[in-house]
Scaffold this active site. Structure first.
Site, PDB file in Angstrom:
ATOM      1  CB  CYS A   1      -0.896  -0.048   1.229  1.00  0.00           C
ATOM      2  SG  CYS A   1      -1.766   1.462   1.439  1.00  0.00           S
TER       3      CYS A   1
ATOM      4  CD  GLU B   1     -11.739  -7.391 -17.920  1.00  0.00           C
ATOM      5  OE1 GLU B   1     -10.744  -6.957 -17.417  1.00  0.00           O
ATOM      6  OE2 GLU B   1     -12.136  -8.648 -17.757  1.00  0.00           O
TER       7      GLU B   1
ATOM      8  CG  LEU C   1      -9.661   0.623 -15.595  1.00  0.00           C
ATOM      9  CD1 LEU C   1     -11.328   0.775 -15.223  1.00  0.00           C
ATOM     10  CD2 LEU C   1      -9.970   0.740 -17.136  1.00  0.00           C
TER      11      LEU C   1
ATOM     12  CB  THR D   1       2.862 -12.418   4.123  1.00  0.00           C
ATOM     13  OG1 THR D   1       2.088 -13.506   4.078  1.00  0.00           O
ATOM     14  CG2 THR D   1       3.813 -12.818   5.384  1.00  0.00           C
ATOM     15  N   GLY D   2       0.485 -10.450   2.867  1.00  0.00           N
ATOM     16  CA  GLY D   2      -0.115  -9.633   1.671  1.00  0.00           C
ATOM     17  C   GLY D   2      -0.031 -10.380   0.274  1.00  0.00           C
TER      18      GLY D   2
ATOM     19  CB  ILE E   1      -4.333  -2.104 -10.347  1.00  0.00           C
ATOM     20  CG1 ILE E   1      -4.449  -2.234  -8.662  1.00  0.00           C
ATOM     21  CG2 ILE E   1      -2.881  -1.643 -10.651  1.00  0.00           C
ATOM     22  CD1 ILE E   1      -3.548  -3.305  -8.269  1.00  0.00           C
TER      23      ILE E   1
ATOM     24  CB  VAL F   1      -4.267 -11.257 -23.359  1.00  0.00           C
ATOM     25  CG1 VAL F   1      -2.969 -11.353 -23.587  1.00  0.00           C
ATOM     26  CG2 VAL F   1      -4.925  -9.907 -23.358  1.00  0.00           C
TER      27      VAL F   1
ATOM     28  CG  HIS G   1     -26.852  24.243  -2.034  1.00  0.00           C
ATOM     29  ND1 HIS G   1     -27.008  23.746  -3.171  1.00  0.00           N
ATOM     30  CD2 HIS G   1     -27.157  25.866  -2.274  1.00  0.00           C
ATOM     31  CE1 HIS G   1     -27.095  24.551  -4.149  1.00  0.00           C
ATOM     32  NE2 HIS G   1     -27.186  25.854  -3.591  1.00  0.00           N
TER      33      HIS G   1
HETATM   34  P1  FAD Z   1       0.955  -5.695   2.174  1.00  0.00           P
HETATM   35  O1  FAD Z   1       0.527  -4.370   1.937  1.00  0.00           O
HETATM   36  O2  FAD Z   1       0.933  -6.459   0.796  1.00  0.00           O
HETATM   37  O3  FAD Z   1       2.179  -5.921   2.758  1.00  0.00           O
HETATM   38  C1  FAD Z   1       2.690  -7.129   3.185  1.00  0.00           C
HETATM   39  C2  FAD Z   1       3.934  -7.180   3.525  1.00  0.00           C
HETATM   40  O4  FAD Z   1       4.631  -8.217   4.218  1.00  0.00           O
HETATM   41  C3  FAD Z   1       4.920  -6.525   2.632  1.00  0.00           C
HETATM   42  O5  FAD Z   1       5.755  -5.375   3.023  1.00  0.00           O
HETATM   43  C4  FAD Z   1       6.040  -7.779   2.299  1.00  0.00           C
HETATM   44  O6  FAD Z   1       7.410  -7.281   2.029  1.00  0.00           O
HETATM   45  C5  FAD Z   1       6.067  -8.319   3.694  1.00  0.00           C
HETATM   46  N1  FAD Z   1       6.370  -9.745   3.696  1.00  0.00           N
HETATM   47  C6  FAD Z   1       5.889 -10.753   2.964  1.00  0.00           C
HETATM   48  N2  FAD Z   1       6.383 -12.012   3.399  1.00  0.00           N
HETATM   49  C7  FAD Z   1       7.267 -11.706   4.405  1.00  0.00           C
HETATM   50  C8  FAD Z   1       7.969 -12.632   5.337  1.00  0.00           C
HETATM   51  N3  FAD Z   1       7.977 -13.877   5.259  1.00  0.00           N
HETATM   52  N4  FAD Z   1       8.620 -11.992   6.158  1.00  0.00           N
HETATM   53  C9  FAD Z   1       8.638 -10.611   6.300  1.00  0.00           C
HETATM   54  N5  FAD Z   1       8.031  -9.806   5.609  1.00  0.00           N
HETATM   55  C10 FAD Z   1       7.356 -10.123   4.769  1.00  0.00           C
HETATM   56  N6  FAD Z   1      -5.823  -0.823  -1.766  1.00  0.00           N
HETATM   57  C11 FAD Z   1      -6.977   0.122  -1.353  1.00  0.00           C
HETATM   58  O7  FAD Z   1      -7.637   0.047  -0.376  1.00  0.00           O
HETATM   59  N7  FAD Z   1      -7.008   1.422  -1.931  1.00  0.00           N
HETATM   60  C12 FAD Z   1      -6.120   1.745  -3.018  1.00  0.00           C
HETATM   61  O8  FAD Z   1      -6.201   2.825  -3.330  1.00  0.00           O
HETATM   62  C13 FAD Z   1      -5.193   0.832  -3.448  1.00  0.00           C
HETATM   63  N8  FAD Z   1      -4.532   0.977  -4.554  1.00  0.00           N
HETATM   64  C14 FAD Z   1      -3.596   0.220  -4.871  1.00  0.00           C
HETATM   65  C15 FAD Z   1      -2.792   0.404  -6.094  1.00  0.00           C
HETATM   66  C16 FAD Z   1      -1.750  -0.456  -6.482  1.00  0.00           C
HETATM   67  C17 FAD Z   1      -0.879  -0.069  -7.796  1.00  0.00           C
HETATM   68  C18 FAD Z   1      -1.543  -1.832  -5.805  1.00  0.00           C
HETATM   69  C19 FAD Z   1      -0.780  -2.714  -6.391  1.00  0.00           C
HETATM   70  C20 FAD Z   1      -2.415  -2.078  -4.731  1.00  0.00           C
HETATM   71  C21 FAD Z   1      -3.459  -1.223  -4.488  1.00  0.00           C
HETATM   72  N9  FAD Z   1      -4.268  -1.428  -3.156  1.00  0.00           N
HETATM   73  C22 FAD Z   1      -5.100  -0.494  -2.780  1.00  0.00           C
HETATM   74  C23 FAD Z   1      -4.334  -2.759  -2.467  1.00  0.00           C
HETATM   75  C24 FAD Z   1      -3.515  -2.490  -1.084  1.00  0.00           C
HETATM   76  O9  FAD Z   1      -2.378  -2.075  -1.603  1.00  0.00           O
HETATM   77  C25 FAD Z   1      -3.569  -3.991  -0.550  1.00  0.00           C
HETATM   78  O10 FAD Z   1      -4.661  -4.547  -0.438  1.00  0.00           O
HETATM   79  C26 FAD Z   1      -2.851  -3.720   0.631  1.00  0.00           C
HETATM   80  O11 FAD Z   1      -1.467  -3.310   0.779  1.00  0.00           O
HETATM   81  C27 FAD Z   1      -2.874  -5.198   1.487  1.00  0.00           C
HETATM   82  O12 FAD Z   1      -2.171  -4.833   2.663  1.00  0.00           O
HETATM   83  P2  FAD Z   1      -1.526  -6.244   3.622  1.00  0.00           P
HETATM   84  O13 FAD Z   1      -0.890  -5.733   4.898  1.00  0.00           O
HETATM   85  O14 FAD Z   1      -2.472  -7.397   3.654  1.00  0.00           O
HETATM   86  O15 FAD Z   1      -0.302  -6.721   2.733  1.00  0.00           O
END
Ligand code: FAD
Length: 468
Positions: free
Chosen positions: A42, A205, A188, A145-146, A186, A239, A446
């Protein structure tokens, strides 16, 4: 060996918020992050940098296209300094990430840099950049870990010409023709950044509409507006090939009739979704099950198959959104403290930060029809608002869906200026189970864009919008 009440793996919006809430609740808390800064996708390569570029490109677009309408003449050429624009974005990211470091210090959270891997259900090895390993003990662990960008098996993402969102946030030149694969949020948002900066942008798409998870009225309106801005769409196109030759990229896609179209560009952005990220975690050593979709399996308490290990955010089921991850971070911390928190997943808003912005909460018209729920719909166009005419942002509408019998608001769908912020009113109303009439009887300042919500509510209640 250091021992903690709670160890959070991953410092994205899920992880760092979980850590803060744990610390607030009195747990001795640590967070492990493998990237060189805190904040996760994020802050580093997602929400924040994309919004910084959307804002910068919006200023440029307004200066080129709309200033003269407002009686503002600029003598001389308006130029883009992409390097500076990207540098500003980086500064915004650095400042935001700095804020997370401050919060970790303030809350006395121990930060470990390195990859966290389970040795067993209470021990985690942290492999640091220099190769050294530190073992810590965790009474409880929160996996956060996202996710990472996903791709199609036949696409070779070279990160130069065939790129993901991460590279699209730091291009060195404005593409001549950017071919975006995937008409989701993302693709768009980043497509619009480069469209405004002068690129030709084509979106391919697979499904028959863009932003397919949202109400189809929003897809239709966004398509119309983006087409007006110059974006080209190839919906219902699968695609088949993405190939680079020198500085050129060829994308081939097949339409519903089996015909192949060929697009030639200089960059292709692959934005076909994101996949949960669990590489290096050694989840199995802790008995944590990963399902066939790559997500960590959790129960309703976000507890994994191992009772002292929880998981939140993009790595588990549900919307891949920062605010969903944050809610889950707070939720797990409070569960660990013996509280009884609650998340209303139906009320997690979804937003697309194009301009006009798109925002929605609750059920779509399609979902209500499929569930056989009888509903009333009321819409109000922004062009009928004085505020919209004053700013020149007349595209879009607010649509409210309410239960046919009880009038309870079931879904709110909006596209237009600042709807990313306006949607909060709908979330609040729905959290308190407001009826459309409740909203229609509340005073809305307003002139504001929010009047469109009141008018749509009037339309949904008794088809009695006032200004149309
Ligand atoms: P993440 O933010 O992915 O964080 C996970 C972290 O864990 C990372 O820093 C990674 O390095 C770390 N990690 C992974 N494995 C390990 C490990 N074994 N040991 C230590 N560290 C580790 N969401 C919105 O709500 N609004 C938006 O406007 C929006 N815009 C976006 C735009 C883009 C271009 C992208 C790619 C995403 C966007 N998102 C948006 C989605 C949002 O970024 C994610 O939903 C959010 O970051 C998820 O949070 P998280 O904490 O689950 O994981």
């Amino acid at each position: 060996m250091n021992s903690f009440d709670v160890v959070v793996i991953g410092s994205g919006p899920g992880g760092y918020v979980a850590a803060i809430r744990c610390a607030q609740l009195g747990f001795n808390t640590a967070i492990i992050e493998k990237y060189n800064s805190l904040g996760g996708t994020c802050l580093n390569v997602g929400c924040i940098p994309s919004k910084a570029l959307l804002d910068s490109s919006h200023h440029y677009h307004d200066a080129v296209k709309h200033f003269t309408e407002h009686g503002i003449e600029i003598s001389g050429e308006i130029k883009i300094d992409l390097e500076k624009m990207i540098a500003r974005k980086t500064a915004v990211v650095d400042q935001t990430v700095g804020g997370i470091n401050f919060l970790m210090n303030k809350n006395k959270i121990t930060v470990f840099e390195g990859v966290g891997s389970f040795e067993d259900k209470t021990h985690i090895n942290i492999t640091k950049n220099d190769g050294s390993v530190e073992k810590i003990e965790a009474k409880n662990t929160i996996i956060a870990t996202g996710s990472k960008p996903s791709s199609l098996p036949f696409i070779n993402i070279d990160k130069e010409r065939i790129i993901t969102s991460t590279e699209a946030l730091k291009l060195k030149e404005v593409p001549k023709h950017l071919i975006v694969i995937g008409g989701g949020v993302i693709g768009l948002e980043l497509g619009q950044v480069y469209l405004r900066l002068g690129a030709q942008v084509s979106v391919v798409e697979y499904l028959d509409r863009i932003i397919p998870g949202m109400d189809s009225a929003l897809s239709k309106e966004l398509t119309k507006v983006l087409k007006k801005q110059g974006m080209k769409f190839y919906t219902s196109h699968k695609v088949k090939l993405v190939e680079r030759s020198g500085d050129q990229v060829t994308v081939q896609a097949e339409n519903a009739k089996g015909e192949i179209i060929t697009l030639e560009g200089d960059y292709s952005l692959v934005s076909v979704g994101r996949r949960p990220y669990t590489d290096g975690l050694n989840a199995d050593k802790a008995g944590v099950k990963i399902n066939e979709r790559g997500q960590i399996e959790v129960n309703e308490h976000l507890q994994t198959t191992t009772s002292n290990i929880y998981a939140i955010g993009d790595v588990v089921k549900g919307a891949m959104l920062a605010h969903k991850a944050e809610e889950e971070g707070v939720f797990v911390a409070e569960v660990l403290a013996g509280q009884k928190p609650h998340i209303n997943y139906n009320l997690i808003p979804g937003v697309v930060y194009t301009w006009p912005e798109v925002a929605a909460v609750g059920k779509t018209e399609e979902q209500l029809k499929e569930a056989g729920i009888e509903f009333k719909a009321g819409s109000f166009p922004f062009k009928a608002l004085g505020r919209s005419r004053a700013s020149g942002d007349t595209d879009g509408f607010v649509k409210i869906l309410a239960d046919a019998k009880t009038d309870e608001v079931l879904g709110v769908h909006m596209i237009g200026a600042r709807t990313a912020d306006l949607i909060a009113e709908a979330v609040t109303a729905m959290e308190f189970k407001a009826s459309a009439e409740d909203i229609s009887r509340m005073s809305h300042a307003h002139p504001t864009y929010s009047e469109a919500i009141k008018e749509a509510a009037l339309a949904a209640t008794e088809n009695r919008a006032l200004h149309i």
